[in-house]
Write a protein that holds these residues in place. Structure first.
Motif, PDB file in Angstrom:
ATOM      1  N   LYS A  25      12.099  -2.618  -4.415  1.00 39.04           N
ATOM      2  CA  LYS A  25      13.491  -2.696  -5.253  1.00 39.04           C
ATOM      3  C   LYS A  25      13.764  -1.299  -5.893  1.00 39.04           C
ATOM      4  O   LYS A  25      12.730  -0.616  -6.402  1.00 39.04           O
ATOM      5  N   SER A 209       0.642  -4.222  -8.152  1.00 37.00           N
ATOM      6  CA  SER A 209       0.050  -2.850  -7.843  1.00 37.00           C
ATOM      7  C   SER A 209      -1.321  -3.078  -8.995  1.00 37.00           C
ATOM      8  O   SER A 209      -2.392  -2.492  -8.741  1.00 37.00           O
ATOM      9  N   SER A 227       4.903  -0.404  -6.764  1.00 34.91           N
ATOM     10  CA  SER A 227       4.691   1.082  -7.315  1.00 34.91           C
ATOM     11  C   SER A 227       3.549   2.148  -6.718  1.00 34.91           C
ATOM     12  O   SER A 227       3.608   3.093  -6.471  1.00 34.91           O
TER      13      SER A 227
END
Ligand code: PLP
Length: 238
Positions: A25, A209, A227
């Motif tokens: 995203k 993450s 991330s």
């Protein structure tokens, strides 16, 4: 920020039977291509318009996971191509997905999002709503959705005991409803037919993450990592 290929390889090396969904995203299509060229096929997106745009620009064999909060009136934009809708947070949304899937002549795989975090803002089913859906008869009428498992997000907390407790709770629900769905008579229900070859709980999507290793320890078989792979997300100012 470039894609962290080293991290990608490191995560893959420790995956075993767990599926990695790369959460892309707000990241550019070039970043997705980088991982695609390394063999990654499962990508997760949170915003409908962004997903539609990326789908149009990228190879057709990408499996797109919709992991965000999906509004009923937007299902129609995804219905023809989405691989797995992970954030189904109400029976009403499931019905709309069924309706749109029928129009496209396909069966859409879904995960039910379960509210496990302490934060009030997270959407999802609670145990009562799961009971209603799995032990009731509504599943039998939804021929174009196939519920394949559960998804959850733990609290944004540094308290790892709390996070672990939430994962453990979700795993316990997964095990409980896997039985309810698959075994005649358990929980007073009959096996739910639903769409495709029937509903069955096989996917437990938990872990991001910051907590994916713990999630795997607690029984996750699908992690959604953004991330760590693509770098921190910087949202443009509104
Ligand atoms: C953004 C998002 C992720 C990925 O989060 P990271 O912490 O960047 O790995 C996973 N799951 C959902 C539902 C998300 O919205």
């Amino acid at each position: 920020m470039p894609v962290n290929v080293g991290k990608y390889r490191e995560i893959l090396a420790g995956l075993g039977n767990v599926t990695l969904v790369a959460v892309s995203k707000i990241k550019p299509v070039e970043d997705i291509r980088t991982l695609y060229e390394l063999g990654q096929r499962d990508f997760g997106e949170n915003y409908v318009q962004e997903l539609v745009d990326k789908h149009a620009q990228l190879p057709a064999d990408i499996r797109w996971h919709f992991i965000g909060h999906l509004q009923s009136n937007k299902v129609k934009y995804l219905a023809s191509f989405v691989h797995l809708i992970q954030g189904v947070d109400s029976a009403k949304l499931l019905k709309e997905i069924d309706r749109q899937a029928q129009k496209c002549g396909r069966v859409i795989d879904c995960l039910l999002q379960v509210h496990i975090a302490q934060e009030e803002t997270k959407f999802g089913f609670d145990e009562e709503a799961l009971d209603e859906l799995f032990k009731g008869q509504s599943g039998a009428t939804l021929k174009n959705v196939r519920v394949r498992g559960l998804m959850g997000m733990a609290s944004f907390s540094k308290d790892s005991t709390q996070v672990r407790r939430e994962f453990r709770y979700l795993k316990s629900l997964f095990d409980k409803y896997a039985l309810v769905v698959s075994v005649a008579g358990v929980g007073g229900g009959t096996p739910i037919k639903g769409g495709g070859d029937g509903w069955s709980l096989q996917i437990l999507s938990m872990g991001m993450s910051g907590d994916y290793q713990m999630a795997i320890e607690e029984g996750s078989n699908m992690i959604r990592v953004g991330s760590l792979l693509f770098g921190e997300r910087v949202y443009p100012a509104k």
